[in-house]
Design a protein around this motif. Sequence first.
Motif, mmCIF file in Angstrom:
data_model
loop_
_atom_site.group_PDB
_atom_site.id
_atom_site.type_symbol
_atom_site.label_atom_id
_atom_site.label_comp_id
_atom_site.label_asym_id
_atom_site.label_seq_id
_atom_site.Cartn_x
_atom_site.Cartn_y
_atom_site.Cartn_z
ATOM 1 N N GLU A 225 1.112 -1.359 -0.256
ATOM 2 C CA GLU A 225 -0.158 0.068 -0.438
ATOM 3 C C GLU A 225 1.012 1.575 -0.109
ATOM 4 N N GLN A 226 0.180 2.092 -0.994
ATOM 5 C CA GLN A 226 1.091 3.883 -1.080
ATOM 6 C C GLN A 226 1.520 4.025 0.470
ATOM 7 N N MET A 227 2.195 5.110 0.911
ATOM 8 C CA MET A 227 1.876 5.833 2.042
ATOM 9 C C MET A 227 1.575 6.904 1.250
ATOM 10 N N ILE A 228 1.300 8.963 1.816
ATOM 11 C CA ILE A 228 0.889 9.032 1.984
ATOM 12 C C ILE A 228 1.511 10.512 2.202
ATOM 13 N N ALA A 234 2.036 17.634 7.869
ATOM 14 C CA ALA A 234 3.343 16.729 7.445
ATOM 15 C C ALA A 234 2.698 15.189 8.238
ATOM 16 N N ASN A 235 1.543 14.277 8.489
ATOM 17 C CA ASN A 235 1.085 13.777 8.331
ATOM 18 C C ASN A 235 1.066 12.322 7.457
ATOM 19 N N ILE A 236 1.636 11.372 8.091
ATOM 20 C CA ILE A 236 2.105 10.500 7.128
ATOM 21 C C ILE A 236 1.594 8.803 7.301
ATOM 22 N N SER A 237 0.867 9.529 7.213
ATOM 23 C CA SER A 237 0.392 7.456 6.380
ATOM 24 C C SER A 237 -0.669 6.460 5.451
ATOM 25 N N ALA A 238 -0.905 5.445 5.293
ATOM 26 C CA ALA A 238 -0.917 4.742 4.121
ATOM 27 C C ALA A 238 -2.613 4.978 3.986
ATOM 28 N N GLU A 239 -2.219 4.666 2.120
ATOM 29 C CA GLU A 239 -3.588 5.915 1.384
ATOM 30 C C GLU A 239 -4.759 5.583 1.875
ATOM 31 N N SER A 240 -5.507 3.928 2.251
ATOM 32 C CA SER A 240 -6.267 3.965 3.097
ATOM 33 C C SER A 240 -7.120 4.446 4.107
ATOM 34 N N LEU A 248 -9.777 11.516 -1.357
ATOM 35 C CA LEU A 248 -8.329 12.401 -0.003
ATOM 36 C C LEU A 248 -8.490 13.109 1.060
ATOM 37 N N VAL A 249 -8.919 12.472 1.318
ATOM 38 C CA VAL A 249 -8.775 13.712 2.721
ATOM 39 C C VAL A 249 -7.954 13.268 3.932
ATOM 40 N N CYS A 250 -7.296 14.173 4.643
ATOM 41 C CA CYS A 250 -6.113 13.851 5.559
ATOM 42 C C CYS A 250 -7.001 13.847 6.765
ATOM 43 N N PRO A 251 -6.464 12.247 7.640
ATOM 44 C CA PRO A 251 -7.063 11.760 8.607
ATOM 45 C C PRO A 251 -6.690 12.491 9.705
ATOM 46 N N LYS A 252 -5.822 13.786 9.641
ATOM 47 C CA LYS A 252 -5.210 13.777 10.878
ATOM 48 C C LYS A 252 -5.897 15.673 10.784
#
Length: 550
Positions: A225-228, A234-240, A248-252
Motif C-alpha cells: 500500500e502506498q504511503m501519503i 506533515a501527516n504520513i500514513s497509509a493511503e487507505s 483523499l482527506v487527511c485523517p489528521k
Amino acid sequence: MNVDGFRIYTNSYGRKIAIITNLVDFSDKSYFYYGAFDAVYISMTNSHLVKAVLKRINPVTCNETSYLPLFVSKRLKGKLGLHDYVIDDFIDNPTTSEVATKIEDIIRNIKEKGIIPEDELIKTSSDIFLRIYRYKLSRNDLIMKPELVEKSATGYSYPLLELFHNLGYYHLREHFSFEQISYEKGTFRPLRFVNKIHLCPKCQHSHLLYYETCPKCGSSELHIEQMIHHFACANISAESTYNLGGQLVCPKCHEQLRHIGVDYDRPASLYSCENCSNTFISPVTKASCTYCETETNVKELVPHDIYEFEITPQGAENIAHSLYPLYSINSYFDNYMSFYAFRNRLQLLIERKINNDQIAGLVLAKIWTLDENGRTTVVTDDIVATACRVFSTNKVTSTKHILYINCTLYQGEGQKQLDEFKDKVVDGAKVLAAFIEPGHTQHYTFEIVGDKITDIKTYMQQLELVPNQADHVTTYEEAEHPMDISSPEAVIKHFFGTNKKISDAPVTADVPKIHDVEIIDKKSFNYISWLIMIVVGALAAIIGSYLWLV
C-alpha cells in the motif's frame, strides 16, 4: 574393405574421405581408426540418428576423428541444434573441388598450429576444455562470442562450450575457473564487455525467479500500500487512511487533498505480511533457482561478467602444445596431481614396493557416485577441491568419474598408517557425500596394493575402471546435507567447524578484543601515582631554586 554403411572415397588431392551412410560399429579398429581417413562425411538424413553419431565421432571428443574435417548432408542444415558447431559444412556431394579445398585448408591449419591428434581418454573437465579450444584453433577461429540463448544455463552461451556442457562433460563452475586461470596466464584476452549477470551460488545457473518476502517470517504473501505525506500538517500514513468516500482527506487535519506534488506526495510503499501481520517498508528480495530449487538472498547471488574474448598468440601456443598446466585445481592445491602424473607416480611406487625399497604397501581409495539409473556421474571441481582440503597430506587426483586418494605405507608403521587412512576416508566421505543429489549414491573402496601384483601394466590399465563392488555405499537420504553447499569451504565448515586437520589455511594468531585487554590494578596504580608526584616535586624544587638565584 566392404562394410555396410561405411566406405572410403579418395579425392583429387589424394585425401581419403570416410562416407557414412548408416549406423556402423565405430569401435571396430579394422576400419575405423585414426589415419585410415582424412575427413568424414555423414550422408544420413535422419536428424536423430545423425545426432547419435555425432555424439560418438565428433572431431572434439572422438580420438579416431580427432580434429579431422567433418561434413554432413545438406538436408540436415538447421536441424541438428548445437551439433552444427562441430560441422565444417553441410554438403550434397563430398567429391566437389570446394569440399576438397576446404579439407586442404583445415589440414594445413592443423599442421601450422602444431596440433596433434588425441590418443588419451577425456578424464577431467580441463581435458575437454583444451580439446574444445584446440578445435577452435584447428579451424583458425580464435574468437569466442557469447549469444543470448533462451535454454542456455547462464542465459548467454558460447555455443561450442554449451554443446559439451549439455552432454555432461563439465560443470559450469569448472569452466568459470578455467576461464579465470586462462585470463591470468594471458591465454585469453577480453575483447568486449557484454553484460554482468547473477548466478545461483549452488549450481551457477541463471534461470532465477525473484520475489519479495517478509523480513520477519520469510513469507511472500504480502500486501502493498502506498504511503501519503500531507505537506500542510506533515501527516504520513497509509493511503487507505486518507480514502474517505472515494476522495483523499487527511485523517489528521481533515483537509481535502487535490493535487499530488502540491498538496501531497507518495514517499514510499508500506508492506504488510498476511502471514504474520508484520508491517515494514523494505522487504527482503530473494531468488529461487528453477534448476536446483535453491532459495537465495539476492545479495548472495554470484556476479559473473560475460565477455567476448579471444585466444592470444601465446595462448594458442599453450593450448596446442600444453606448455603449462591449465588445470585450475593445480593452481590452488599443492597435493593435487594431474591423472597422468598421478598414474606415473603410482607406477614408480609399485615398482619400489615390489623391490622392497622402504615401502611396505600402497593404499588407493576410489570414490565415485552413481545416479538413479546406476550410471556414474561427473566428478566436479568442487568435489576435487574439497577432497584436496580434507586429504591435505595425501596425493589427490580424478578422472571424469572417479576421485582417487593415495596413501603410501612405510616400513615400521604401515599398519598404523593404514588404520588412520581408513578412518580419514570414512570421515572424509561424509564431507564429499554432501554433493550427491536425490536418487544418487556415493561409493568408495580401498585397494591395498601388495606383493600380489605381477603385471603392473594390466593393473595400471584397470586403474581407470569403476570397481564392481564398494566397501561402503552412502545414499542421498543417509548423507547429512548442510544448508549451504555453495562452496567447499561451506561444506567443510559445516561438518568439521574449524578442525585444523583438514584445513590448508595458515594458522593465525588470535587478536585480542577490546574487553580482553588487561587493566592495571589499583595497587599498581598507587605506586605509579606516588612516583609521578615525586618526579613533579623534584622538578618544581629545581625550577624554584633557579628562579630565586636569578
